[in-house]
Design an enzyme around this catalytic site. Sequence first.
Site, short mmCIF file in Angstrom:
data_model
loop_
_atom_site.label_atom_id
_atom_site.label_comp_id
_atom_site.label_asym_id
_atom_site.label_seq_id
_atom_site.Cartn_x
_atom_site.Cartn_y
_atom_site.Cartn_z
N LYS A 1 0.86 -1.18 0.00
CA LYS A 1 0.00 0.00 0.00
C LYS A 1 0.89 1.23 0.00
O LYS A 1 1.70 1.44 0.91
CB LYS A 1 -0.91 0.00 1.23
CG LYS A 1 -1.75 1.27 1.32
CD LYS A 1 -2.82 1.17 2.37
CE LYS A 1 -3.59 2.47 2.49
NZ LYS A 1 -4.68 2.39 3.45
N ARG B 1 -10.86 9.94 1.65
CA ARG B 1 -10.72 10.62 2.94
C ARG B 1 -11.82 11.67 3.11
O ARG B 1 -12.27 11.93 4.22
CB ARG B 1 -9.32 11.20 3.08
CG ARG B 1 -8.25 10.11 3.14
CD ARG B 1 -6.84 10.67 3.18
NE ARG B 1 -5.84 9.61 3.08
CZ ARG B 1 -4.55 9.82 2.87
NH1 ARG B 1 -4.10 11.05 2.76
NH2 ARG B 1 -3.70 8.80 2.79
N LYS C 1 1.26 10.11 5.60
CA LYS C 1 1.32 8.71 6.01
C LYS C 1 2.61 8.03 5.53
O LYS C 1 2.70 6.81 5.45
CB LYS C 1 0.08 7.97 5.52
CG LYS C 1 -1.23 8.53 6.09
CD LYS C 1 -2.43 7.61 5.84
CE LYS C 1 -3.69 8.13 6.54
NZ LYS C 1 -4.83 7.19 6.44
N GLU D 1 7.43 -6.65 1.25
CA GLU D 1 6.20 -6.59 2.04
C GLU D 1 5.30 -7.81 1.77
O GLU D 1 4.70 -8.37 2.68
CB GLU D 1 5.41 -5.30 1.73
CG GLU D 1 6.02 -4.03 2.32
CD GLU D 1 5.77 -3.90 3.82
OE1 GLU D 1 5.19 -4.82 4.42
OE2 GLU D 1 6.16 -2.87 4.40
N LYS E 1 -2.06 -1.47 -3.92
CA LYS E 1 -2.94 -0.30 -3.84
C LYS E 1 -2.12 0.98 -3.93
O LYS E 1 -1.14 1.08 -3.19
CB LYS E 1 -3.69 -0.35 -2.52
CG LYS E 1 -4.58 0.83 -2.26
CD LYS E 1 -5.18 0.75 -0.89
CE LYS E 1 -5.97 2.01 -0.63
NZ LYS E 1 -6.55 2.04 0.68
N SER F 1 -10.14 5.57 -4.87
CA SER F 1 -11.09 6.66 -5.06
C SER F 1 -10.63 7.71 -6.07
O SER F 1 -11.42 8.19 -6.87
CB SER F 1 -11.38 7.32 -3.71
OG SER F 1 -10.17 7.75 -3.09
N TYR G 1 -15.02 1.01 -7.02
CA TYR G 1 -16.28 1.73 -6.86
C TYR G 1 -17.14 1.60 -8.11
O TYR G 1 -18.31 1.97 -8.10
CB TYR G 1 -16.00 3.20 -6.52
CG TYR G 1 -15.12 3.33 -5.29
CD1 TYR G 1 -15.67 3.18 -4.02
CD2 TYR G 1 -13.74 3.52 -5.40
CE1 TYR G 1 -14.87 3.24 -2.90
CE2 TYR G 1 -12.93 3.57 -4.28
CZ TYR G 1 -13.50 3.43 -3.03
OH TYR G 1 -12.70 3.47 -1.92
#
Length: 351
Positions: free
Chosen positions: A221, A231, A243, A259, A274, A300, A339
């Site tokens: 990610k 968000r 982040k 990872e 992602k 998004s 979505y």
Amino acid sequence: MVMNVVENLGQSDPLEGETSQGKDRSMAVRPRRLRRTAGLRRMVRENQITVNDLIYPLFVMEGEGQKIEIPSMPDCFRYSLDLLLKEVAEVRSLGINAIALFPVVPESKKDATGTESYNPDGLVQRTIKAIKKAVPEMLVITDIALDPFSIYGHDGIVDEQGKILNDPTVEVLVKQALSQAEAGADLVAPSDMMDGRIGAIRQGLDAAGYFDVGILAYSAKYASAYYGPFRDALDSAPKFGDKKTYQMDAANSREALKEIELDIAEGADMVMVKPALAYLDIICQVKSATHLPVVAYNVSGEYAMIKAAAQQGWIDEKSVMLESLVSMKRAGADLILTYFAKQVAEILQGG
Ligand code: PBG
């Protein structure tokens, strides 16, 4: 051969309008033969999107009779639980097997350590139970991270200096996973990027007897600007900083494999990359590095860009959407969180 190509330059399309009346030059390999008709193209198509590939993210909020469109995500809504259940039933009738659940948490329930995340009567927990009762065959995937529950909007616990603390966060994430498993989640999906969380969650679930609850790990990610509209949807933007001390640097690919390896060793059942579109190379590399199902999150911002350009009349929404999604399959994704899932399912049903 070279001569032929040169001779053909500037001439009309060599196959167009020609018959086998001797105008054609002999050529052993003509790739266009297999593109001549829609039927041929379907026969040799290497990848396609099916309804089984789709996971539909849904936003749930407190209240009743509420369905509020998210301004930066046209056609996506925050639903109160009663209306969410209707939406889940409808989505299921379109053939979609799985939803990913994200809660809009009232400011009054947020605190510094995300305690609401493991409230057995919290919004997520109540929603899982209600979906499992109303539409039992719908697979419910739940997000594990503290950001929607944190006054700081960070995925982990924050110390006085603004540092995100790893191990204390993992302890809370395990509690969150357990409360979701207890409510009936089929898969828990840690999206927080703390180190060691997959192993800790697996151990926690097993110790409590939830051997069959799976883990969809957000393994690779990235710290991405593409999460902006999400968000907005959750009111969960970080209140300070960014982040980047836990999500990955966009410039890295070997680190994604590191990872992935760790999460697999710790017990992940599925791994995720992602975002998707700007990271198709990562999806491709991850696919060759594991036999686990690979999930792509069409996030998004990717959704918003297509919707916005289509609303302006600058691109054709349906074509661009399908082209984008098939590119994720081509790169190696087995499953896509998107979505667009409902829209695609409607198209697949001939709608
Ligand atoms: C929370 C979470 C985020 C998304 C999914 N889970 C936001 C973030 O990490 O800041 C983003 C999804 C999207 O943009 O569609 N940990």
